[in-house]
Scaffold this motif. Structure first.
Motif, PDB file in Angstrom:
ATOM      1  N   VAL A 152       0.593  -1.058  -0.217  1.00 19.35           N
ATOM      2  CA  VAL A 152      -0.037   0.008  -0.074  1.00 19.35           C
ATOM      3  C   VAL A 152       0.913   1.245   0.098  1.00 19.35           C
ATOM      4  CG1 VAL A 152      -1.540   1.120   1.630  1.00 19.35           C
ATOM      5  CG2 VAL A 152      -2.075  -1.346   1.181  1.00 19.35           C
ATOM      6  N   ILE A 153       0.836   2.214  -0.945  1.00 17.86           N
ATOM      7  CA  ILE A 153       1.938   3.334  -1.473  1.00 17.86           C
ATOM      8  C   ILE A 153       0.376   4.907  -0.674  1.00 17.86           C
ATOM      9  CG2 ILE A 153       3.069   5.210  -2.377  1.00 17.86           C
ATOM     10  CD1 ILE A 153       2.732   2.935  -4.532  1.00 17.86           C
ATOM     11  N   HIS A 154       0.369   5.394   0.896  1.00 19.65           N
ATOM     12  CA  HIS A 154      -0.104   6.569   0.961  1.00 19.65           C
ATOM     13  C   HIS A 154       0.178   7.702   0.802  1.00 19.65           C
ATOM     14  CE1 HIS A 154      -1.706   8.642   4.866  1.00 19.65           C
ATOM     15  NE2 HIS A 154      -2.249   8.982   4.292  1.00 19.65           N
ATOM     16  N   THR A 155      -0.173   8.452  -0.636  1.00 18.79           N
ATOM     17  CA  THR A 155      -0.426   9.438  -0.961  1.00 18.79           C
ATOM     18  C   THR A 155      -0.383  10.642   0.279  1.00 18.79           C
ATOM     19  OG1 THR A 155      -2.069   9.825  -2.168  1.00 18.79           O
ATOM     20  CG2 THR A 155       0.372   9.163  -3.098  1.00 18.79           C
ATOM     21  N   PHE A 156       0.999  11.503   0.976  1.00 17.16           N
ATOM     22  CA  PHE A 156       0.487  12.248   1.575  1.00 17.16           C
ATOM     23  C   PHE A 156       1.016  14.004   0.995  1.00 17.16           C
ATOM     24  CE2 PHE A 156       1.234  14.125   5.868  1.00 17.16           C
ATOM     25  CZ  PHE A 156      -0.201  13.342   6.714  1.00 17.16           C
ATOM     26  N   ARG A 157       0.769  14.900   1.602  1.00 16.44           N
ATOM     27  CA  ARG A 157       0.582  16.177   1.037  1.00 16.44           C
ATOM     28  C   ARG A 157       0.901  17.314   2.559  1.00 16.44           C
ATOM     29  NH1 ARG A 157      -1.844  19.015  -4.448  1.00 16.44           N
ATOM     30  NH2 ARG A 157       0.081  20.785  -4.660  1.00 16.44           N
ATOM     31  N   ASP A 158       1.323  18.385   2.581  1.00 17.90           N
ATOM     32  CA  ASP A 158       0.898  19.858   3.162  1.00 17.90           C
ATOM     33  C   ASP A 158      -0.351  19.911   3.100  1.00 17.90           C
ATOM     34  OD1 ASP A 158       0.026  22.223   5.031  1.00 17.90           O
ATOM     35  OD2 ASP A 158       1.938  22.291   4.244  1.00 17.90           O
ATOM     36  N   PRO A 159      -1.319  19.877   4.329  1.00 15.24           N
ATOM     37  CA  PRO A 159      -2.611  20.114   3.935  1.00 15.24           C
ATOM     38  C   PRO A 159      -2.773  21.234   3.413  1.00 15.24           C
ATOM     39  CG  PRO A 159      -2.563  20.024   6.598  1.00 15.24           C
ATOM     40  CD  PRO A 159      -1.480  19.532   5.833  1.00 15.24           C
ATOM     41  N   ARG A 160      -2.420  23.040   3.876  1.00 14.26           N
ATOM     42  CA  ARG A 160      -2.780  24.024   3.419  1.00 14.26           C
ATOM     43  C   ARG A 160      -2.984  23.792   2.099  1.00 14.26           C
ATOM     44  NH1 ARG A 160       1.880  26.218   7.227  1.00 14.26           N
ATOM     45  NH2 ARG A 160       2.314  24.011   6.747  1.00 14.26           N
ATOM     46  N   ALA A 161      -1.615  22.677   1.486  1.00 11.64           N
ATOM     47  CA  ALA A 161      -1.109  22.829  -0.251  1.00 11.64           C
ATOM     48  C   ALA A 161      -2.661  21.893  -0.960  1.00 11.64           C
ATOM     49  CB  ALA A 161      -0.536  21.980  -0.816  1.00 11.64           C
TER      50      ALA A 161
END
Length: 305
Positions: A152-161
């Motif tokens: 499983v690959i969990h893609t993640f990012r800054d919530p503001r972005a």
């Protein structure tokens, strides 16, 4: 290079909040000669306001009991009669009906068997199958129980972005009447929407901590910012995680769905897109998102509050 001591994945599932780089990751992996992942199957339901929402697994179970030939044929017919722009209508055009029905008959005829038959026939003989469905981040235990050799690959990012990207991709004509009315509320709507996103972000951040402990070697967090900063290093990391060789064509990408480009624009991987949200997010909204997402949690994932 892939790790020769580690067996390659049988399946790969890309999941995470929307606008976190799951589409880019999906396209990179599908450029490998070893991988063909389906799009958004929405096979398993995700948590909603009133419990877990239903996915296509529930929908097909209501059509017929695949334990009987008659029920199995009804499920196959339901899939091949679908219309619209969903993955399932595309599947019916890509995979020959007889091939799929044969694979389903040879399966254990459970929900898992149905999902595997769909993914395997869609993969077209490539050894690594799977899909890209954001809400499956809530179904990781089920997926890894069904497919012990999966990753499983969990893609993640800054919530503001994420917030800026979601807002910029929002199409007014696609909003419901209630949604259009809410948008006219101005600041109150911004407050609600940003709070909702921050809460969802915190929820998947907590899921990450549990998955990382529970599934070492089978679960990977991939920050969108890292993918943009060094696509080659990130792609090598993905290949090693999955157990496939790196191939140069995996980096030959064009952007079709950027929130910062006109609809028909085409460009390679834009390394500057990771920080571009700063030019589009009002200061008060940014501070509100930080407060609700938690400065400490942001720092834990490498984001400056």
């Amino acid at each position: 290079m892939s790790d020769p001591s580690r067996p390659p994945a049988s399946h790969v599932f890309i999941a995470g909040l929307p606008r976190t780089g799951s589409t880019l990751t999906h396209r990179i992996l599908n450029r490998s000669s070893s991988v063909r992942l389906a799009g958004e199957t929405h096979f398993l339901g995700a948590p909603g306001a009133f419990g877990r929402g239903s996915g296509y697994a529930d929908r097909f179970a209501a059509v017929g009991d695949m334990g009987s030939d008659e029920g199995l044929e009804r499920v196959v017919a339901a899939i091949y009669e679908m219309r619209g722009k969903s993955f399932w209508s595309r599947f019916a055009h890509v995979v020959e009906r007889g091939e799929f029905e044969e694979a389903l008959r040879a399966s254990d005829r459970t929900r898992r068997g149905l999902f595997d038959a769909v993914l395997r026939t869609y993969a077209g003989g490539r050894p690594v199958a799977g899909d890209k469905t954001p809400e499956h981040i809530h179904a990781v235990p089920t997926l890894l129980d069904w497919f012990p050799d999966a990753r499983v690959i969990h893609t993640f990012r800054d919530p503001r972005a994420i917030y800026v990207s979601l807002r910029r991709k929002e199409r007014p004509e696609a909003l419901t009447p209630v949604g259009r009315l809410a948008r006219r509320a101005g600041p109150p709507f911004e407050l609600y929407a940003s709070t909702s996103l921050a809460i969802r972000w915190r929820r998947v951040a907590r899921l990450h901590r549990g998955y990382e402990r529970r599934y070492p070697g089978r679960y990977l967090l991939l920050r969108f910012e890292d993918m943009l900063a060094d696509p080659e290093a990130a792609t090598h990391r993905l290949c090693s995680f999955i157990g496939i060789p790196f191939e140069e064509p995996m980096l030959e990408q064009v952007v079709h769905n950027s929130s910062y480009m006109p609809k028909q624009s085409r460009a390679g991987i834009d390394r500057s897109a990771g920080e571009r949200w700063r030019d589009h997010l009002p200061g008060v909204t940014a501070r509100w998102l930080v407060a609700w997402a938690s400065p400490r949690l942001l720092e834990a994932f490498g984001y400056e509050p």
